[in-house]
Design a protein around this motif. Structure first.
Motif, PDB file in Angstrom:
ATOM      1  N   THR A  27       6.359  -3.482  -3.975  1.00  0.00           N
ATOM      2  CA  THR A  27       5.848  -2.663  -2.871  1.00  0.00           C
ATOM      3  C   THR A  27       5.632  -1.232  -3.366  1.00  0.00           C
ATOM      4  O   THR A  27       4.641  -0.581  -3.025  1.00  0.00           O
ATOM      5  CB  THR A  27       6.834  -2.687  -1.687  1.00  0.00           C
ATOM      6  OG1 THR A  27       7.016  -4.040  -1.291  1.00  0.00           O
ATOM      7  CG2 THR A  27       6.306  -1.883  -0.518  1.00  0.00           C
TER       8      THR A  27
ATOM      9  N   GLU B  67      -0.222 -11.266   4.438  1.00  0.00           N
ATOM     10  CA  GLU B  67      -0.607  -9.881   4.726  1.00  0.00           C
ATOM     11  C   GLU B  67      -1.950  -9.532   4.077  1.00  0.00           C
ATOM     12  O   GLU B  67      -2.178  -9.841   2.904  1.00  0.00           O
ATOM     13  CB  GLU B  67       0.468  -8.926   4.213  1.00  0.00           C
ATOM     14  CG  GLU B  67       1.753  -9.027   5.003  1.00  0.00           C
ATOM     15  CD  GLU B  67       2.960  -8.478   4.256  1.00  0.00           C
ATOM     16  OE1 GLU B  67       3.769  -7.811   4.909  1.00  0.00           O
ATOM     17  OE2 GLU B  67       3.058  -8.710   3.045  1.00  0.00           O
ATOM     18  N   PRO B  68      -2.831  -8.895   4.841  1.00  0.00           N
ATOM     19  CA  PRO B  68      -4.170  -8.621   4.317  1.00  0.00           C
ATOM     20  C   PRO B  68      -4.167  -7.645   3.134  1.00  0.00           C
ATOM     21  O   PRO B  68      -5.146  -7.578   2.399  1.00  0.00           O
ATOM     22  CB  PRO B  68      -4.910  -8.024   5.520  1.00  0.00           C
ATOM     23  CG  PRO B  68      -3.844  -7.522   6.425  1.00  0.00           C
ATOM     24  CD  PRO B  68      -2.669  -8.430   6.231  1.00  0.00           C
ATOM     25  N   GLY B  69      -3.072  -6.885   2.967  1.00  0.00           N
ATOM     26  CA  GLY B  69      -3.035  -5.919   1.887  1.00  0.00           C
ATOM     27  C   GLY B  69      -2.879  -6.541   0.511  1.00  0.00           C
ATOM     28  O   GLY B  69      -3.018  -5.851  -0.495  1.00  0.00           O
ATOM     29  N   ARG B  70      -2.536  -7.854   0.462  1.00  0.00           N
ATOM     30  CA  ARG B  70      -2.323  -8.478  -0.855  1.00  0.00           C
ATOM     31  C   ARG B  70      -3.579  -9.218  -1.287  1.00  0.00           C
ATOM     32  O   ARG B  70      -4.240  -9.861  -0.468  1.00  0.00           O
ATOM     33  CB  ARG B  70      -1.140  -9.446  -0.781  1.00  0.00           C
ATOM     34  CG  ARG B  70       0.157  -8.753  -0.384  1.00  0.00           C
ATOM     35  CD  ARG B  70       1.324  -9.716  -0.452  1.00  0.00           C
ATOM     36  NE  ARG B  70       2.485  -9.171   0.243  1.00  0.00           N
ATOM     37  CZ  ARG B  70       3.448  -8.454  -0.347  1.00  0.00           C
ATOM     38  NH1 ARG B  70       3.377  -8.195  -1.633  1.00  0.00           N
ATOM     39  NH2 ARG B  70       4.470  -8.005   0.355  1.00  0.00           N
TER      40      ARG B  70
ATOM     41  N   ASN C 117      -9.752  -5.009   8.310  1.00  0.00           N
ATOM     42  CA  ASN C 117      -9.185  -6.127   7.559  1.00  0.00           C
ATOM     43  C   ASN C 117      -9.855  -7.440   7.932  1.00  0.00           C
ATOM     44  O   ASN C 117      -9.233  -8.492   7.980  1.00  0.00           O
ATOM     45  CB  ASN C 117      -7.667  -6.196   7.762  1.00  0.00           C
ATOM     46  CG  ASN C 117      -6.958  -5.171   6.883  1.00  0.00           C
ATOM     47  OD1 ASN C 117      -7.512  -4.769   5.848  1.00  0.00           O
ATOM     48  ND2 ASN C 117      -5.779  -4.752   7.286  1.00  0.00           N
TER      49      ASN C 117
ATOM     50  N   ALA D  43      -8.138  -3.440  -0.281  1.00  0.00           N
ATOM     51  CA  ALA D  43      -8.262  -2.101   0.287  1.00  0.00           C
ATOM     52  C   ALA D  43      -6.922  -1.393   0.203  1.00  0.00           C
ATOM     53  O   ALA D  43      -5.870  -2.025   0.147  1.00  0.00           O
ATOM     54  CB  ALA D  43      -8.701  -2.178   1.753  1.00  0.00           C
ATOM     55  N   ILE D  44      -6.992  -0.058   0.167  1.00  0.00           N
ATOM     56  CA  ILE D  44      -5.760   0.710   0.357  1.00  0.00           C
ATOM     57  C   ILE D  44      -5.463   0.647   1.851  1.00  0.00           C
ATOM     58  O   ILE D  44      -6.278   1.067   2.670  1.00  0.00           O
ATOM     59  CB  ILE D  44      -5.905   2.171  -0.081  1.00  0.00           C
ATOM     60  CG1 ILE D  44      -6.365   2.263  -1.544  1.00  0.00           C
ATOM     61  CG2 ILE D  44      -4.568   2.902   0.094  1.00  0.00           C
ATOM     62  CD1 ILE D  44      -6.546   3.690  -2.052  1.00  0.00           C
ATOM     63  N   GLN D  45      -4.319   0.096   2.178  1.00  0.00           N
ATOM     64  CA  GLN D  45      -3.974  -0.123   3.581  1.00  0.00           C
ATOM     65  C   GLN D  45      -3.339   1.145   4.145  1.00  0.00           C
ATOM     66  O   GLN D  45      -2.134   1.316   4.118  1.00  0.00           O
ATOM     67  CB  GLN D  45      -3.021  -1.307   3.699  1.00  0.00           C
ATOM     68  CG  GLN D  45      -3.612  -2.618   3.203  1.00  0.00           C
ATOM     69  CD  GLN D  45      -4.688  -3.174   4.127  1.00  0.00           C
ATOM     70  OE1 GLN D  45      -4.668  -2.904   5.327  1.00  0.00           O
ATOM     71  NE2 GLN D  45      -5.616  -3.921   3.579  1.00  0.00           N
TER      72      GLN D  45
END
Lengths: 1030, 561
Positions: free
Chosen positions: B46, B208-211, B263, B270-272
Motif C-alpha cells: 500500500t 478494488e479498482p485501484g489495483r 472508475n 489511475a492514481i486513486q
C-alpha cells in the motif's frame, strides 16, 4: 545490612565531641566587615558564614584548624588555641588561584585545578537584569561563543571552542546536578538565583562521559548560608527595546523606476497593472485591484501611502521589558534557604510577539545531627511565548511598497489578486495581528533532592535524585485572509502538546585526606538517567467565529485531524570515578574515568569508557622561584576522551517503519477511507557508535605586577573521530524515501587557543578599575570522510554549503563571481557561459575547460571566525560604578540567503533594498549588482554563488551599565542595607559591514553553519533599574 | 526521618541496577521483524501505491513539484502554461521559459518522488523474496513489479539516461548506480512479469479498482514498446488489451473526470485520489495550485496549469468535422487582454466538442459553475505569459462533492483521479503502432472509435458551434495517417501529462516547441520575448545537481545541461 546501617546512622548523630564556641569578626584591610565570609573547620563539614556585620560563631576544639575565606580575598587558616575569640583580617586578592571552582561533582580551588575550566563572574554578569542566564556567557568566558537565538524567549546558541562535530554542537547543561542538553533550560532559570557558572572546556569534562564532548556548563544556584541573618533583595527594572538595524528599502517611486528599468532591460515595453504603461511609470493613488466581497469592503479602497509603505517600520516597534525579582535567604545553625520569585515580561520588537515568564525557586538545606545534610532545589517556571506564523521579516523584506497596511475602511490590505502584480507576500502586519493569540505555554519543573552523609571526617556519601520536566501546550489559529491574493478558504485551529521529562539518580562516595604533603580527593559513583518524550498535535477547520474565546478543538465544523503523535525514551547508566592528588601545594594531578552504557546504540556498541587525566605545576610556589617577572606561574596540561551521543533520535540502530496517513496510505477505491500502509521512515545503522573526541590542552596561568595583571592562555586541540551525521550519500536521491541513517563518517580536528587577560587596580584618587579581555581562536578542519564530501541542506538556490576533507566543516560552496561583464568582447573572450551578457555576472572557470557549468563550483567562503573576543571594562569611584562590555567576531563570512528576497528579482513584484540602486547600467559600470531584469538570468540568483557571501565580522557594544549606590544614610531611611540604581543598555552599537539585519547569525545544523535566513534580529534594550537589599 | 533516608538510599541504588535499563524499544513504529508477514507485505505494498501521487516521506520540494499527475511537465509542452503570474512559482517560470537550472526544485522534487516509488516497490519485492514461501505472495509481487515499472517508466521518459535501482541494489543499500543509458529492458521485464501474475479480472480479494489487472500490465508494456518504436510488439500488446474485453470507452468523454465515471470501464490504471472534509491527505496535493480563481467558483486557488492558445486552436475543425488543416496558424477568438467587464464575442467557427471538456474559455459553462467569466477566473495579468484559459479536466464539477477536497488553501485537494492509463489512450497508441507498421486502416478504425465517442457524447454547453465527425475515408498515405493519429492523440489526451513525451518520441520536440512559442507569441507577446530557444538538450531533463553531488560520482549530467 539495614540494621547495621541504622546503627551507623544513630551513632553518627549521637557522637558529639566536646567543643568550645568560638566567635569573632572578619574584616578587610580597611577594617570594613566582610559579610558572607566562610569559616570552615578543616576536615569536617562544619562551617559557618559571617553575618552582615562580619561576625561569626562556630564550635571548634583546640587544635582544630579554621579556614577563613571569602570571594575576592585571600584565605587564612588559623589553628584554634585557648582563645574564645578570633578576629581575622583578610587581604583582598585578585589572585585567581583562590577562586572556588565547581568542577563537576566536586569543587576545587583554582590553585589545584589542572583542567581548562572557565568561570563566569556572576556578580558582574548579573549585576543588572538579564532575561536569559545563557547571556551571561556571552564574551565573558574565553572559548565560549554565544549567539542570540532571536525572538523574545529564544534560547541563545552556545558553542564551546567552536565546532568539533558534524552533529549537535550544543553543550551539556548541569543544573545543580541535573543534566540536560535542552538549551531552553537556561531561560527557565532566574539569573538572579545563580551562584556559579563553570564551563568545562577540555578533558575535565570527561567526568560527564558520553555527553561531554561539546563542553559542559555547570550551574549552581544560591542556597543561603548557615548562621546568616535573613536578607531580602528586590531588583526591578524597566526598559525599552528596539531594532536598530534593518535594510533601507525602495520607496514607491524608486520601486516603480526599478520595475520599468528591469522590463526595458529585458527588451519588453513596460506595462504594469499599477504603474500603467508608457515611457515612465506613474504611481497610483489607489491600488488598481478588485476588493474582496463582503459588507466590510463596501466602498473601500487601498490607498497607496505617499512614499509607499515601509514594511520594516510597520512590523518593528519599540517594546518594553519589565523584570522584577524578589529573593530571600537566610540560615540558622541547622538549616539554610534561598527562595525567589521572578517575573519577566518582554514585549517583542516585532509587533504582537512577546514572552512572559514567572519563575519561583526554593533551595534549602538542613542538617540532621552532625553528619547528615539534606538539600533540595525546586524551580518551577511557567512561560508563555507568543509565536508567529510565517516569517514576518521575510514578508516585510519583499512586500510591495504599494500595498498599504489597511484599506480605507480599516480592513487589512493585501495583494488582493496576483494579477495586480503587487507581489505574493502576506501582509506581515495582518499575519502578526491575526496571530497575536498564538502561543506556546511551557511549564517546567527542575528539582532535586540529595543527602550527604559524612560517614567519617574523610568519607562522604552522597545520593541525589533529580528531575526536569517540561510540559508544552501550543495553540495556533490560521484566520481567513480575504485581502490576500492566495486567500485561504478555511480557517484552522491547530494545537500541540507534549511532555518531556528527564530524571537522574546519582550516588557517590568521596574520600578526602591529607598524608603529610600529599592531599587526596577521590570520588566514585554511579549514575542513571532516563529521558522520556510524548506528544501529539491536532487540528480542525471551519471556525464560525475568529475570536480567541471560541478557539477550542471542539468548536470547529471541519473533520478533526490528528496531525502527529510521537513518543520516545532513552537512557544511560554510568559508573564514574575521579582522583585528585596534590603535593605540597605545587604539584597537582587529576585522573577521571567514566563508563557509560546507553540505550541509543545497539548492544555491542552501547558502552564505552571515557578516561581523562591532567597535571599542573604551580611553579611560583617552588622555593627557588624568583618572582621578579611573574608573581604567579602555573603550567597545566590535560588529556581526555569525551563522547557525544547527542544525535537526532532514540533508536538509531534499527530501521523504523511508520503507518503514515500522509505518505503511505492509499484509497484503492478512489473515494472514501484509505487503506493503511507503511513506509520505512528511518534507516537504522546497527554499527553506529559514539563520536569520540580526544581533547588535549596546554595552558599557562600567570600573574604580574603584584597579581594586578593576570593572564591565562590555553592552547587546545580537539580531535573527533567517528563523526556522526546522516549519510545522505548512502540514502541518496535515488534511494528509498527514508531518513538517511546516522553513520560514523569521518574525523575532524579543531585547534586554537583561549586567552584571557585581567588587570585591575585602584588609583590613588580612589578610582577602581578593571579590564578583562578574552579572545578565542578555534579553527577546524575535516581530516577524514567516508565520502568525498557532504552537502548542506537545499533551499531555493540549492545547497549552499559543503563539507570535505582538508577544509573547515560547512564552508560555502558555489560559483565564484569574478565581476560583471562590461563589453561584448569580454563576454566573447570568456569561457562559454549560458546566459552571459553585458551587465551580467562573470563566473570563474574553475576547471579551465572553457565552459561554465556546475563543475565550476568552488569554496566561496568560510563561516568560521578567525577570532572571537570580549572586552569588559569596569570603573568605580565612590558611589558610582560603570561597566562596558564589547564583544565581536572577526573574519567570518555569512551566506546572506535573505538577499534573495530583497536584492534580486526572484520575487519580482516585491520590494527590494536600496542595494539595487547600485545595479549595472552603461552609466554605472562599477556596480555591485548586475543589470536589472525581470527574471533571474544567467544563474545569478538561482544557484549558490559568491554574490551571497558577505563579510560577517562585527564588533558590538553588548552592554553599558552605569550604577549609583545610594548613600548608606539614604538607604537606611528606606530601611534597607543597600540600594543601587542603574542604567543598563544592551546592543547599543554595532560596527559591521554586513548589510543584512544582524551579523549574529543563529547557527542551524552543523552542516549549514553561517547561512542567514531572515531570523529575528538582535535588538537593543535601554533599561533603568533598582536593586535594594534589606 | 532515618527510615525515610534509608528508603531513599536503597531506592536510589536499586534504580541504577536494573539490567535492561539501557534497552529501550522504539514506540509507535514497526520494526523490520514485525513486517515479515502477510500484513507487512500488504502494508508496504500500500505504501508503494501511496507514492503514485508523489507525496513521499519528507524530501525536497513543495507538493506541486513532485505531483504524480505530471502537470508541470505539460507546462514545458505546447499544451499548457504554468499559469498564474510570472513571479508566482518563479522556479517553474524558468522551466517554462527553458532556462533549466540544475538546482531547480521542480526537477529534484519529481526525481526523488519517483525513486521513492521505485524503492518502495523494491522493498515489497525484497520482503517477498525473503519470505518462507514467496509463491504465497505472487499477486502482491506482481503489483509491486507493475508499480516499479511505472515509476521507472516515468524516470526513463523524463531523464533519458537514468540509473536502474534493482531489488538486489535495494537489499544491499546500493543506491548509487550509474546512469549509463536507457533502462527500457528492465521496465519491459517488470510489465511482462506483472502481466503473467496479475489477476485477469476483479473479484474476491482483488476487487478494488485501484489495483491493475493483467491487461493493465500488457497495456503498459505496449506503451513501453511504443516509446521505443517497437511497433509490431506494441501493436500485439495493445491489441491484446483491446481484445481482452476488459475495457470500453465511456459514452461521455467527461465522465472520466467526474466521480461517477472515474472508475468505469475506460479506466485501466489511475492514481486513486480521494478527498475528504479534513486535510484530504489522499487528495491531489500536487495539484493544489491548479484551480481557477474568481468569484463564481468560490474559494479556489491559485490559477496554475492554464491551457495554451495553441491547444485551444488544435480543437478547430473544418466543415466536415475533421481537424482544421491550418489550425496552428489560425487563432480561435479569445478574450486575452480584455477584462470580464468588456465585451467579447466567443469563437463562432466549428470546434471539436472536446474543447469544452478541456479548455475553460469565456462564455462557456465552467464545469457547472456557470459561464466562465473571462479575466475574473484568470489569475495571471495581461503582461504575464499564461493566457486567457483555465483547465477543466483538473477542476471538479459543481455539485460533485465527492471530488471536492478541503485542505491546503481550501478546496483544491480534489478527488479527481488521474489516469495513468485509460482505454482511449490504448486505442490511440494501438492506432499509432498500426500506422507506423503500415496498417493504416486498423489505425483509422481505432482513431474513429475515439472520435465517435466524442461525436456521439453529450456536449458541455449548448451554444458553441460543434462540428465533429469520424474519418470516413481512408487516409491518403502514411504521413497523413500519422498526422491524423498524432492530432487525435493531442486533442483526446490534452492536459493529461503525456504531450511533452509524445513530442520527444516523435523526434519533433525542438521544432514543435519553437514553432509553438512563436505562434503563441501572436497573442501573448511577452511569452515569445521571454522564452529561450528550445534545443536538443531539452530532450532530457537535467539530472538534479543534488543527485549528482550525492551519488559519489555515479551519476553524470545529461548532455548540454
Amino acid at each position: 545490612m539495614k540494621k547495621a546501617f541504622l546503627v551507623v546512622l544513630m551513632l553518627s548523630s549521637s557522637l558529639i565531641f566536646a567543643q568550645d564556641s568560638i566567635s569573632g569578626s572578619v574584616s578587610d584591610e580597611n577594617n570594613n566587615p566582610i559579610p558572607g565570609a566562610t569559616i570552615v573547620v578543616e576536615g569536617t563539614n562544619t562551617g559557618v558564614v559571617t553575618d552582615f556585620d562580619g561576625n561569626y560563631q562556630i564550635n571548634a576544639s583546640t587544635g582544630d584548624q579554621l579556614t577563613f575565606s571569602s570571594l575576592g580575598f585571600g584565605s587564612q587558616t588559623i589553628t584554634v588555641g585557648n582563645q574564645n575569640q578570633i578576629n581575622v583580617t583578610l587581604m583582598s586578592s585578585v589572585d585567581i588561584l583562590d577562586e572556588v571552582v565547581v568542577s563537576g561533582y566536586q569543587t576545587q580551588q583554582r590553585r589545584s585545578l589542572s583542567g581548562a575550566i572557565g568561570t563566569v563572574d556572576t556578580d558582574e554578569a548579573f549585576k543588572t537584569q538579564v532575561t536569559n542566564a545563557a547571556e551571561a556567557l556571552q564574551g565573558r568566558v574565553a572559548g565560549v561563543q554565544v549567539t542570540s537565538g532571536g525572538g523574545p524567549g529564544a534560547a541563545p546558541i552556545v558553542r564551546i571552542r567552536g565546532y568539533a562535530t558534524t552533529n549537535d554542537n550544543s553543550p551539556l547543561y548541569v543544573i545543580d546536578g541535573i543534566q540536560t542538553t535542552d538549551a531552553n533550560v537556561m531561560r527557565d532559570i532566574n539569573p538572579k538565583d545563580i551562584e556559579n557558572i563553570s564551563v568545562l572546556k577540555d578533558g575535565a569534562a570527561a567526568i560527564y562521559g558520553a555527553r561531554a564532548s561539546n563542553g559542559v556548563i555547570v550551574v549552581t544556584t544560591k542556597g543561603g548560608s548557615y548562621n546568616m541573618e535573613n536578607t531580602f533583595e528586590v531588583d526591578a527594572s524597566y526598559g525599552i527595546s528596539e531594532v536598530t538595524r534593518y535594510p533601507d528599502m525602495l520607496n514607491v517611486q524608486q520601486h516603480a523606476d526599478m520595475t520599468w528599468q528591469s522590463i526595458l532591460n529585458d527588451g519588453n515595453s513596460p506595462s504594469h497593472p499599477q504603474y500603467g504603461s508608457g515611457p515612465t511609470p506613474s504611481v497610483p493613488v489607489f491600488l488598481n485591484v478588485p476588493m474582496p466581497s463582503g459588507p466590510e469592503y463596501e466602498g473601500a479602497g487601498a490607498k497607496v501611502s505617499p512614499n509607499g509603505t515601509s514594511w520594516f517600520d510597520e512590523i518593528f516597534d519599540p517594546a518594553s521589558v519589565t523584570n522584577v525579582s524578589l529573593s530571600a535567604s537566610g540560615g540558622s545553625e541547622q538549616g539554610k534557604f534561598h527562595l525567589s520569585a521572578n517575573y519577566l515580561k518582554q514585549e517583542g520588537v516585532i509587533i504582537h510577539t512577546g514572552y512572559e515568564r514567572v519563575s519561583t525557586r526554593l533551595n534549602s538545606e538542613f542538617k540532621i545531627g552532625d553528619k547528615i545534610t539534606i538539600t533540595e532545589h525546586l524551580n518551577v517556571t511557567y512561560d508563555k511565548e507568543g509565536t508567529t506564523s510565517g516569517n514576518p521579516i521575510q514578508n516585510a523584506a519583499f512586500s510591495s511598497p504599494l500595498v498599504p497596511v489597511r484599506d480605507t475602511n480599516g480592513n487589512f490590505a493585501g495583494t488582493y489578486s496576483n494579477s495586480a502584480r503587487v507581489g505574493i507576500a502576506n501582509n506581515p502586519v495582518s499575519d502578526l495581528s491575526r496571530g497575536a493569540n498564538d502561543y506556546n505555554k511551557n511549564l517546567r519543573v527542575i528539582g532535586d533532592i540529595s543527602m550527604k552523609w559524612q560517614i567519617t571526617p574523610e568519607l562522604l556519601f552522597k545520593t541525589s535524585a533529580g528531575v526536569t520536566m517540561r510540559d508544552l501546550n501550543g495553540r495556533y489559529f490560521t484566520a481567513l485572509n480575504p485581502e490576500h491574493g492566495e486567500a485561504i478558504s478555511n480557517n484552522t485551529l491547530s494545537e500541540q502538546s507534549f511532555r518531556q521529562d528527564e530524571w537522574v539518580v546519582t550516588n557517590f562516595l568521596n574520600y578526602k585526606n591529607t598524608f603529610g604533603d600529599h592531599t587526596l580527593d577521590l570520588l566514585v559513583g554511579t549514575e542513571a538517567q532516563k529521558d522520556n518524550y510524548k506528544g501529539f498535535g491536532a487540528l480542525r477547520t471551519n471556525y464560525l467565529f475568529e475570536d480567541p474565546s471560541f478557539y477550542l478543538l471542539s468548536n470547529g465544523a471541519g473533520v478533526p485531524v490528528i496531525s502527529g503523535a510521537s513518543a520516545s525514551s532513552s537512557s544511560i547508566f554510568s559508573l564514574l570515578g575521579t582522583a585528585n592528588w596534590s603535593y605540597g601545594g605545587k604539584y597537582f594531578a587529576t585522573a577521571t574515568v567514566r563508563k557509560d552504557d546507553t540505550s541509543r546504540f545497539a548492544n555491542a556498541e552501547s558502552d564505552a569508557i571515557f578516561p581523562s587525566g591532567s597535571v599542573a605545576w604551580l611553579v611560583s610556589s617552588e622555593d627557588w622561584y624568583d618572582s621578579s617577572v611573574f608573581d604567579t606561574l602555573k603550567v597545566r596540561a590535560s588529556y581526555g576522551e569525551l563522547g557525544n551521543q547527542q544525535i537526532g533520535g532514540s533508536n538509531l540502530d534499527v530501521n523504523i517503519s511508520l503507518l503514515s496517513e500522509g505518505s503511505a496510505f492509499y484509497a484503492f477505491g478512489g473515494s472514501g477511507g484509505a487503506t493503511a500502509g507503511a513506509n520505512i521512515a528511518t534507516k537504522g545503522n546497527p554499527l553506529l557508535t559514539w563520536e569520540t573526541m580526544t581533547s588535549t590542552n596546554f595552558a599557562l596561568d600567570m600573574g604580574f605586577l603584584d597579581n594586578k595583571l593576570t593572564a591565562t592562555i590555553d592552547v587546545f586541540s580537539n580531535e573527533t573521530t567517528g563523526l556522526v551525521a546522516q549519510d545522505t550519500q548512502k540514502i541518496s536521491t535515488t534511494a528509498i524515501d527514508a531518513a538517511a541513517p546516522y553513520t560514523n563518517l569521518g574525523s575532524m580536528k579543531s585547534t586554537g587557543f583561549d586567552l584571557s587577560l585581567n588587570y585591575s587596580d585602584t588609583t590613588s584618587s580612589g578610582v577602581t578599575y578593571a579590564i578583562n579581555a578574552n579572545a578565542t581562536r578555534a579553527k577546524n578542519e575535516v581530516t577524514e570522510l567516508i565520502s568525498e564530501f557532504y552537502s548542506g541542506g537545499s533551499q531555493r538556490i540549492g545547497s549552499m554549503t559543503r563539507t570535505s576533507v582538508g577544509e573547515p566543516i560547512s564552508y560555502f560552496y558555489g560559483r565564484n563571481v569574478l565581476g560583471i561583464f562590461q563589453t561584448a568582447a569580454e563576454v566573447a573572450s570568456h569561457a562559454t557561459q549560458t546566459g552571459a551578457g553585458v551587465g551580467r555576472f562573470k563566473y570563474e572557470d574553475i576547471n579551465n575547460d572553457g565552459v561554465i557549468n556546475d563543475n565550476d563550483r568552488t569554496k566561496i567562503g568560510d563561516p568560521h571566525p578567525d577570532l572571537i573576543f570580549g572586552v569588559n571594562l569596569n570603573l568605580a569611584y565612590k558611589n558610582w560604578d560603570m561597566s562596558m562590555f564589547w564583544n565581536g567576531s572577526i573574519g567570518n563570512d555569512i551566506f546572506d540567503y535573505t538577499a534573495l528576497y530583497y536584492e534580486t528579482p526572484y520575487f519580482f513584484n516585491g520590494n527590494r533594498s536600496t542595494a539595487v540602486l547600485d545595479s549595472w547600467s552603461p552609466s554605472n559600470t562599477g556596480a555591485a549588482l548586475p543589470a536589472l531584469s525581470e527574471t533571474t538570468l544567467n544563474n545569478e540568483f538561482s544557484t549558490s554563488n559568491s554574490f551571497f557571501v558577505r563579510d560577517g565580522s562585527y564588533v558590538r557594544l553588548r552592554t553599558l551599565q552605569i550604577g549609583y549606590t545610594l548613600p548608606d544614610t539614604f538607604a537606611s531611611k528606606l530601611g534597607a542595607s543597600s540600594a543601587r540604581v542603574y542604567y543598563n543598555g544592551s546592543n547599543l552599537l554595532t560596527l559591521t559591514d554586513f548589510t543584512g539585519l544582524d551579523p549574529e547569525v543563529p547557527r542551524g545544523g552543523a552542516l549549514d553553519i553561517g547561512v542567514y535566513s531572515a531570523q529575528y534580529p538582535t535588538n537593543s534594550i535601554s533599561s533603568l533599574g533598582i536593586n535594594i537589599k534589606f | 526521618m532515618k527510615k525515610i533516608l534509608i528508603l531513599l538510599l536503597s531506592a536510589s541504588i536499586l534504580v541504577a541496577c536494573s539490567d535492561d535499563f539501557t534497552e529501550i524499544d522504539p514506540v509507535g513504529s514497526l520494526s523490520d521483524a514485525s513486517l515479515q508477514n502477510a500484513t507487512g507485505v500488504d502494508l508496504l505494498l500500500t505504501g508503494a501505491y501511496s507514492v503514485l501521487d508523489g507525496m513521499r516521506n519528507g524530501g525536497p520540494g513543495a507538493d506541486w513539484t513532485k505531483s504524480g499527475d505530471n502537470w508541470w511537465l505539460d507546462a514545458i509542452s505546447d499544451d499548457a502554461h504554468k499559469g498564474s503570474t510570472d513571479g508566482d512559482q518563479a522556479d517553474l517560470l524558468l522551466i517554462e521559459l527553458f532556462q533549466w537550472d540544475t538546482t531547480n526544485p521542480y526537477f529534484e522534487g519529481r526525481w526523488q518522488a519517483l525513486f521513492a516509488g521505485v524503492n518502495r516497490a523494491n522493498a515489497v519485492i525484497d520482503l517477498i523474496n525473503n519470505a518462507a514461501n514467496p509463491s504465497d505472495f505472487s499477486v502482491q509481487k506482481a503489483q509491486a513489479r507493475f508499480l516499479r515499472g511505472h515509476y521507472n517508466f516515468e524516470i526513463q521518459r523524463m531523464w533519458v539516461n537514468v540509473p536502474y535501482i534493482s531489488d538486489e541494489n535495494y537489499a544491499a543499500s546500493e543506491f548509487n548506480q550509474p546512469n549509463s543509458g536507457p533502462i527500457w529492458s528492465q521496465i519491459e521485464a517488470d510489465f511482462s512479469a506483472a502481466a503473467g501474475s496479475l489477476p485477469t479480472s476483479r473479484g474476491g480479494s482483488y476487487s478494488e479498482p485501484g489495483r491493475p489487472l493483467a491487461s493493465a500490465a500488457r497495456a503498459y508494456l505496449g506503451r513501453t514498446q511504443l516509446y521505443q518504436g517497437k511497433w509490431s510488439d506494441a501493436l500485439t500488446s495493445l491489441e491484446s488489451v483491446i481484445n481482452s474485453g476488459d475495457y470500453a470507452l465511456n459514452s461521455d468523454f467527461s465522465a472520466n473526470f467526474r466521480s461517477a465515471g472515474e472508475n468505469s470501464s475506460e479506466m485501466i490504471f489511475a492514481i486513486q485520489f480521494a478527498s475528504d472534509g479534513g486535510q484530504s491527505p489522499q487528495g491531489n496535493r500536487g495539484g493544489t495550485l491548479n484551480m481557477p480563481i474568481g468569484s463564481m467558483t468560490g474559494g479556489m486557488c491559485c490559477g496554475f496549469y492554464q491551457p495554451t492558445l495553441d491547444l485551444a486552436n488544435a480543437f478547430q475543425t473544418d466543415s466536415n468535422g475533421l481537424p482544421l488543416a491550418n489550425w496552428s496558424t489560425t487563432d480561435i477568438s479569445n478574450d486575452y487582454g480584455v477584462y470580464e467587464t468588456e465585451a467579447h464575442t466567443p469563437h463562432s467557427g466549428p470546434l471539436d466538442p472536446r474543447i469544452d471538456f478541456t479548455v475553460g474559455r469565456r462564455g462557456v459553462d465552467l464545469n457547472g459553475f456557470g459561464p466562465m467569466s473571462g479575466k475574473d477566473n484568470i489569475r495571471a495579468s495581461f503582461t504575464d505569459i499564461s493566457g486567457p484559459f483555465v483547465n477543466k479536466k483538473n477542476l471538479y464539477t459543481a455539485g460533485d462533492d465527492t471530488n471536492r477536497g478541503t485542505g491546503g488553501w481550501g478546496e483544491q485537494r480534489t478527488g479527481i483521479n488521474y489516469h495513468i492509463l485509460r482505454y482511449a489512450d490504448v486505442l490511440l497508441m494501438a492506432a499509432e503502432a498500426a500506422v507506423e507498421s503500415g496498417n493504416l486502416e486498423t489505425g483509422r478504425n481505432y482513431v474513429n472509435q475515439v472520435r465517435a465517442r466524442a461525436k456521439n457524447g453529450p456536449r458541455a454547453d449548448a451554444s458553441p458551434n460543434y462540428v465533429i465527425d469520424t474519418y470516413n475515408s481512408s487516409w491518403s498515405d502514411q504521413a497523413a495517417a500519422r498526422n491524423a493519429v498524432r492530432h487525435e492523440r493531442r486533442v483526446e489526451m490534452a492536459l493529461e501529462g503525456h504531450r511533452l513525451f509524445d513530442l520527444r518520441r516523435w523526434n519533433i520536440m525542438v521544432d514543435a516547441l519553437n514553432t509553438y512559442i512563436s505562434n503563441e507569441g501572436r497573442t501573448i507577446t511577452n511569452f515569445a520575448v521571454k522564452a529561450n530557444p528550445v534545443s536538443a538538450k531539452h530532450n532530457a531533463l537535467p539530472i538534479p545537481l543534488n543527485a549528482i553531488d550525492q551519488s559519489q560520482g555515479a551519476l553524470s549530467q545529461n548532455p548540454g545541461h
